[in-house]
Motif scaffolding. Structure first.
Motif, PDB file in Angstrom:
ATOM      1  N   HIS A 170      10.680  -4.447   4.326  1.00  0.00           N
ATOM      2  CA  HIS A 170      10.719  -3.414   5.349  1.00  0.00           C
ATOM      3  C   HIS A 170       9.518  -3.580   6.269  1.00  0.00           C
ATOM      4  O   HIS A 170       8.362  -3.410   5.853  1.00  0.00           O
ATOM      5  CB  HIS A 170      10.703  -2.011   4.736  1.00  0.00           C
ATOM      6  N   ASN A 171       9.774  -3.940   7.512  1.00  0.00           N
ATOM      7  CA  ASN A 171       8.728  -4.035   8.537  1.00  0.00           C
ATOM      8  C   ASN A 171       7.551  -4.917   8.126  1.00  0.00           C
ATOM      9  O   ASN A 171       6.396  -4.600   8.394  1.00  0.00           O
ATOM     10  CB  ASN A 171       8.208  -2.638   8.903  1.00  0.00           C
ATOM     11  N   LEU A 173       6.641  -5.516   5.059  1.00  0.00           N
ATOM     12  CA  LEU A 173       6.214  -5.152   3.713  1.00  0.00           C
ATOM     13  C   LEU A 173       7.266  -5.644   2.726  1.00  0.00           C
ATOM     14  O   LEU A 173       8.459  -5.404   2.919  1.00  0.00           O
ATOM     15  CB  LEU A 173       6.070  -3.637   3.600  1.00  0.00           C
ATOM     16  N   VAL A 203      10.559   3.190  -0.843  1.00  0.00           N
ATOM     17  CA  VAL A 203      11.358   2.062  -0.365  1.00  0.00           C
ATOM     18  C   VAL A 203      12.801   2.200  -0.842  1.00  0.00           C
ATOM     19  O   VAL A 203      13.746   2.009  -0.079  1.00  0.00           O
ATOM     20  CB  VAL A 203      10.740   0.728  -0.830  1.00  0.00           C
ATOM     21  N   ASP A 249      -1.872   1.871   7.164  1.00  0.00           N
ATOM     22  CA  ASP A 249      -0.728   2.612   7.681  1.00  0.00           C
ATOM     23  C   ASP A 249      -1.165   4.026   8.084  1.00  0.00           C
ATOM     24  O   ASP A 249      -1.067   4.962   7.282  1.00  0.00           O
ATOM     25  CB  ASP A 249       0.353   2.679   6.587  1.00  0.00           C
ATOM     26  N   PHE A 256       5.088   2.299   7.848  1.00  0.00           N
ATOM     27  CA  PHE A 256       5.854   2.280   6.616  1.00  0.00           C
ATOM     28  C   PHE A 256       6.221   3.673   6.094  1.00  0.00           C
ATOM     29  O   PHE A 256       7.356   3.907   5.702  1.00  0.00           O
ATOM     30  CB  PHE A 256       5.077   1.533   5.517  1.00  0.00           C
ATOM     31  N   LEU A 267      10.603   6.662   4.211  1.00  0.00           N
ATOM     32  CA  LEU A 267      10.351   5.370   4.832  1.00  0.00           C
ATOM     33  C   LEU A 267      10.567   5.481   6.340  1.00  0.00           C
ATOM     34  O   LEU A 267      11.427   6.231   6.802  1.00  0.00           O
ATOM     35  CB  LEU A 267      11.310   4.338   4.241  1.00  0.00           C
TER      36      LEU A 267
END
Length: 273
Positions: A170-171, A173, A203, A249, A256, A267
């Motif tokens: 995700h992005n 990560l 997540v 973050d 995230f 998320l």
């Protein structure tokens, strides 16, 4: 067939009576206890024995518990319960911020400690098959115990990619539930067990908002119907603050983790173009 790994705990406390009480409670729970009376010896015992659980006093001569847990976190993901006579909220927050997973004040009731130990064991068994546990090292040298099986709730939803080798992306990560590893833009990120568990919950939840209570109960390993104390919710806040710092973050422009005020966390949207 491989033998089941020994269930080991390290006790670090300069009070002999407390050490004996902790050892008795942990042995009743099936642990082999390594007992130490100061910070440096405790650190070496953790390095040598790779315990599932560590109990750590705060006020010790020489190196205090806050510094001990900081040093432990440079090489171990052992579940750390700080046990201290210091009962101010700031002390609890300092312990969690240093890298502890839980904080218990003296004098404590054996039943309370046993409940927390049972929560640790529920989490341990949720992620690991004792006959197949293996230890590995991340690229930074931090020893990790690799969980074998974890349900990810089916196929990934919008904004979440699942690769053929089990990584969830995700992005930029990447998190691997079974190998207990996390990477950000290609570099390993060392997380405590609690930080990893919170991140994995978010997540897996994709864009679903997850409340502080739900996250607190996940950390405790209890059923969703249990009651979460204010202290449990504050612990979630501290662990998430530490997690955000490690992921760089910021709250006001997250990449995230989004905060949904008055509700919980979720998320962020995907940054795909």
């Amino acid at each position: 067939m491989q033998q089941a790994p020994e269930r080991t705990a390290v006790i670090v406390d300069d009070d002999a009576d407390v050490r004996n009480l902790l050892a008795a409670i942990l042995q009743q729970a099936g642990f082999t206890c390594i007992i130490t009376s100061n910070g440096p010896d405790g650190i070496e015992a953790i390095r040598e024995h790779h315990p599932i659980l560590t109990t750590l006093d705060v006020s010790m001569p020489g190196i205090d518990g806050f510094e001990v847990v900081r040093r432990i976190r440079s090489f171990s993901t052992t579940y750390v319960i700080m046990v201290s006579a210091r009962d101010e909220e700031i002390d609890t927050l300092m312990g969690l911020d240093a890298g502890a997973d839980d904080y218990l004040t003296k004098p404590f009731r054996p039943r309370e400690l046993r409940a927390r130990i049972e929560a640790v064991l529920r989490r341990f068994h949720q992620y690991e098959k004792p006959s197949e546990v293996s230890y590995s090292s991340s690229a930074s040298g931090v020893a990790t115990r690799a969980p074998v099986a974890l349900a990810t709730g089916g196929s990934p939803g919008p904004g979440l990619d699942e690769t053929s080798d089990g990584w969830l992306d995700h992005n930029g990560l990447r998190i691997h539930p079974e190998m207990w590893q996390c990477e950000l833009d290609g570099r390993p990120i060392d997380l405590t067990r609690s930080e990893f568990e919170l991140l994995l919950a978010l997540v897996e939840g994709r864009r679903r908002v997850i409340s502080k209570k739900e996250l607190a109960l996940r950390l405790r390993g209890g059923p969703t119907g249990e009651y979460a104390l204010d202290a449990d919710r504050r612990a979630v806040e501290v662990h998430l603050a530490n997690l955000r710092r490690k992921l760089s973050d910021p709250v006001n422009s997250p990449r995230f983790i989004e905060t949904v005020r008055g509700v919980g966390y979720r998320l962020t949207h995907s940054l795909r173009t």
